[in-house]
Scaffold this motif. Sequence first.
Motif, PDB file in Angstrom:
ATOM      1  N   GLU A   1       0.804  -0.998  -0.144  1.00  4.70           N
ATOM      2  CA  GLU A   1       0.053  -0.019   0.543  1.00  4.70           C
ATOM      3  C   GLU A   1       0.767   1.095  -0.163  1.00  4.70           C
ATOM      4  OE1 GLU A   1      -3.716  -2.163   2.894  1.00  4.70           O
ATOM      5  OE2 GLU A   1      -2.542  -0.476   3.351  1.00  4.70           O
ATOM      6  N   PRO A   2       0.127   2.421  -0.712  1.00  6.50           N
ATOM      7  CA  PRO A   2       1.404   3.970  -0.121  1.00  6.50           C
ATOM      8  C   PRO A   2       1.604   3.832   1.241  1.00  6.50           C
ATOM      9  CG  PRO A   2      -1.165   4.250  -1.461  1.00  6.50           C
ATOM     10  CD  PRO A   2      -1.005   2.565  -0.369  1.00  6.50           C
ATOM     11  N   ASP A   3       0.920   3.313   2.233  1.00  9.73           N
ATOM     12  CA  ASP A   3       1.695   3.283   3.640  1.00  9.73           C
ATOM     13  C   ASP A   3       2.748   2.493   3.993  1.00  9.73           C
ATOM     14  OD1 ASP A   3       2.105   6.352   3.216  1.00  9.73           O
ATOM     15  OD2 ASP A   3       0.214   6.191   3.980  1.00  9.73           O
ATOM     16  N   ALA A   4       2.557   0.958   3.327  1.00  8.08           N
ATOM     17  CA  ALA A   4       2.960  -0.515   4.086  1.00  8.08           C
ATOM     18  C   ALA A   4       3.525  -1.445   2.659  1.00  8.08           C
ATOM     19  CB  ALA A   4       1.488  -0.819   3.786  1.00  8.08           C
ATOM     20  N   GLY A   5       5.113  -0.978   2.918  1.00  6.13           N
ATOM     21  CA  GLY A   5       5.449  -2.221   1.486  1.00  6.13           C
ATOM     22  C   GLY A   5       5.623  -3.360   2.490  1.00  6.13           C
ATOM     23  N   SER A   6       7.136  -2.586   2.338  1.00  9.98           N
ATOM     24  CA  SER A   6       8.034  -3.811   3.424  1.00  9.98           C
ATOM     25  C   SER A   6       7.102  -3.968   4.741  1.00  9.98           C
ATOM     26  CB  SER A   6       8.973  -4.182   4.216  1.00  9.98           C
ATOM     27  OG  SER A   6       9.875  -3.873   2.583  1.00  9.98           O
ATOM     28  N   ASP A   7       6.306  -3.092   5.080  1.00 13.91           N
ATOM     29  CA  ASP A   7       5.929  -4.020   6.762  1.00 13.91           C
ATOM     30  C   ASP A   7       4.385  -4.013   6.729  1.00 13.91           C
ATOM     31  OD1 ASP A   7       4.668  -3.935   9.416  1.00 13.91           O
ATOM     32  OD2 ASP A   7       4.573  -1.273   9.328  1.00 13.91           O
ATOM     33  N   VAL A   8       3.772  -5.362   6.025  1.00 10.49           N
ATOM     34  CA  VAL A   8       2.817  -5.902   5.315  1.00 10.49           C
ATOM     35  C   VAL A   8       2.122  -5.727   6.672  1.00 10.49           C
ATOM     36  CG1 VAL A   8       1.993  -7.758   4.767  1.00 10.49           C
ATOM     37  CG2 VAL A   8       4.470  -7.384   4.256  1.00 10.49           C
ATOM     38  N   ALA A   9       2.329  -5.911   7.733  1.00 10.39           N
ATOM     39  CA  ALA A   9       1.344  -6.023   9.458  1.00 10.39           C
ATOM     40  C   ALA A   9       1.223  -4.370   9.124  1.00 10.39           C
ATOM     41  CB  ALA A   9       2.372  -6.276  10.304  1.00 10.39           C
ATOM     42  N   GLY A  10       1.208  -3.153   8.070  1.00 14.13           N
ATOM     43  CA  GLY A  10       0.620  -1.792   8.393  1.00 14.13           C
ATOM     44  C   GLY A  10      -0.222  -1.825   7.877  1.00 14.13           C
ATOM     45  N   ILE A  11      -0.792  -3.106   6.764  1.00 15.19           N
ATOM     46  CA  ILE A  11      -1.536  -2.542   5.697  1.00 15.19           C
ATOM     47  C   ILE A  11      -2.846  -2.025   6.398  1.00 15.19           C
ATOM     48  CG2 ILE A  11      -0.682  -4.309   4.291  1.00 15.19           C
ATOM     49  CD1 ILE A  11      -3.440  -6.043   4.653  1.00 15.19           C
ATOM     50  N   VAL A  12      -3.620  -0.948   5.581  1.00 24.08           N
ATOM     51  CA  VAL A  12      -4.610   0.022   6.079  1.00 24.08           C
ATOM     52  C   VAL A  12      -6.017  -0.317   5.709  1.00 24.08           C
ATOM     53  CG1 VAL A  12      -3.501   1.131   7.780  1.00 24.08           C
ATOM     54  CG2 VAL A  12      -4.449   1.605   5.269  1.00 24.08           C
ATOM     55  N   THR A  13      -5.904  -1.446   4.778  1.00 21.12           N
ATOM     56  CA  THR A  13      -7.737  -1.286   3.342  1.00 21.12           C
ATOM     57  C   THR A  13      -7.849  -2.500   4.193  1.00 21.12           C
ATOM     58  OG1 THR A  13      -5.702  -1.361   1.151  1.00 21.12           O
ATOM     59  CG2 THR A  13      -8.594  -2.656   0.948  1.00 21.12           C
ATOM     60  N   THR A  14      -9.764  -1.742   3.989  1.00 11.23           N
ATOM     61  CA  THR A  14     -10.274  -2.765   4.935  1.00 11.23           C
ATOM     62  C   THR A  14     -10.916  -3.342   4.174  1.00 11.23           C
ATOM     63  OG1 THR A  14     -11.906  -0.156   5.403  1.00 11.23           O
ATOM     64  CG2 THR A  14      -9.917  -0.435   6.698  1.00 11.23           C
ATOM     65  N   ALA A  15     -11.337  -4.593   4.741  1.00 10.32           N
ATOM     66  CA  ALA A  15     -12.722  -5.333   4.595  1.00 10.32           C
ATOM     67  C   ALA A  15     -13.729  -5.586   6.063  1.00 10.32           C
ATOM     68  CB  ALA A  15     -12.174  -6.776   3.861  1.00 10.32           C
ATOM     69  N   VAL A  16     -15.020  -5.197   5.051  1.00 11.08           N
ATOM     70  CA  VAL A  16     -16.178  -5.123   6.917  1.00 11.08           C
ATOM     71  C   VAL A  16     -17.079  -6.313   6.284  1.00 11.08           C
ATOM     72  CG1 VAL A  16     -17.474  -4.471   8.422  1.00 11.08           C
ATOM     73  CG2 VAL A  16     -15.417  -2.945   7.588  1.00 11.08           C
ATOM     74  N   LYS A  17     -17.431  -6.999   6.685  1.00 10.89           N
ATOM     75  CA  LYS A  17     -18.363  -7.928   6.237  1.00 10.89           C
ATOM     76  C   LYS A  17     -19.934  -6.819   6.004  1.00 10.89           C
ATOM     77  CE  LYS A  17     -17.794 -12.497   6.867  1.00 10.89           C
ATOM     78  NZ  LYS A  17     -18.087 -13.344   8.132  1.00 10.89           N
ATOM     79  N   SER A  18     -20.930  -7.435   5.506  1.00 10.42           N
ATOM     80  CA  SER A  18     -21.977  -6.526   5.036  1.00 10.42           C
ATOM     81  C   SER A  18     -23.159  -6.688   5.940  1.00 10.42           C
ATOM     82  CB  SER A  18     -22.421  -6.823   3.597  1.00 10.42           C
ATOM     83  OG  SER A  18     -22.707  -7.721   3.025  1.00 10.42           O
ATOM     84  N   GLU A  19     -24.214  -6.317   6.168  1.00 11.55           N
ATOM     85  CA  GLU A  19     -25.348  -6.050   6.849  1.00 11.55           C
ATOM     86  C   GLU A  19     -26.128  -7.866   6.837  1.00 11.55           C
ATOM     87  OE1 GLU A  19     -27.901  -3.525   7.178  1.00 11.55           O
ATOM     88  OE2 GLU A  19     -26.256  -1.274   7.125  1.00 11.55           O
TER      89      GLU A  19
END
Length: 444
Positions: free
Chosen positions: A163-181
């Motif tokens: 991601e733009p702010d998470a390269g080699s630091d894979v644990a730092g990714i912020v793209t979210t996936a949330v269950k739909s209702e």
Amino acid sequence: MSAPVPIPFSEPPYLLGLPSPHFTPSHRAWQAAIRPWLQAQLHAHAVEWEQSGTLPPTVFQTFAQANMLIPCLPAPLPASWLKKLGIHALMGGLRVEDFDSLHQYIFGDEMARSGLAGPGASLTTGMAFGVPLILKFGSAELQGRVLPDLLMGRKRCCIAITEPDAGSDVAGIVTTAVKSEDGKCWVLNGSKKWITNAIWSGYASMAVRTGPPGSGASGISSLLVPLKNHPGVTMRRISVSGLASSGTTYIELDDVRVPVENLIGKENQGMRYIMTNFNHERLAVATGATRQARVALSAAFEYVMKREAFGKPLVEQPVVRHRLAKAGALLESLTAWVEQFAFMMTKLPHREADILLGGPTAMLKAQAGMVLKECADTAVLLFGGNGYTKTGQGQLVEMLYRDVMGARIPGGSEDVLLDLAVRQLVKIYKVHTNMLQAAATPKL
């Protein structure tokens, strides 16, 4: 007419007729079968395609029809799946069940023989790193739905972690996936950057955050995310310094709905799955970088034997020979190490290799980038002004030089991997020491 004498450093020792403890007649037959095909279908046009920034779509189709995308998958190959699809053997009659990590090393080496990483990467990177997660951890339903198209090359898949702010630091990714209702979909929001092959891909094996903010590695899941023409997905090419034809892509995800059935494995276990890909990915990068280093150094060697300065060929200058020797020693040492790794992976079970080779493979990938830099530097310096010119005698060397950072940064940047390697070695040492101490402690 007899074959030309190879330029020094142009081939690994086993292809110069020297003894090798690793390569069998099967490996040598595979190399002999694929080299002329790759020369005709890829390398003869590599400079042209890299300059244009994109390979013709027919090239991918040609590779798919010849089953020449399959060899970039981790060995052993998914033989049962391939046989279901009617693929029983690869080029030269190599049975899919006989394909091992040394066959794969040879494939990676031959794919990079033009000296340019971009054209080969444009064809295989997505398959090599995006499909294995589905093969290893996808449900039977997910595999049945997507693997036939992916393995046959009817659709393409990439790996989307950075991601733009998470390269080699894979644990730092912020793209979210949330269950739909209604619980039927994951809804994704965020972005991915520097994703190779994504612009042409129907799917991405994507790392997303399903755990709460701050959950780190324990809150990451793997999802198979539809890309091309999927609602909410926007993609654009990124212009990078080297590997221009590899399709580096920026992905934006705006309320992208993905069926819950596209979860790869279990929720919040994605980081563990991703880590099982690293040995394969880093060995592949190291293999390609080693061949690129060969191309650079052998081109320099050939040039200094014919180029004259101060009344004699450059190769008669001691300083020139010193540069060649220094780079050549590094290159041959690296070759021996890469071949050793490929051999070890033919002998170790995957689970054991993931643990024991994780740190050393990180170190190998970092070393390959550093050796490539040394050989590319040597080539440009010995070519002089020609090596700094985008046309003419030094054209390939100049293009190759721009690929160097494409080996040193992706797949874990060099400094991060060197640190990781030592931390992993320390961790394994402590575990083994504690086990020995526990075994030696008398039981009361």
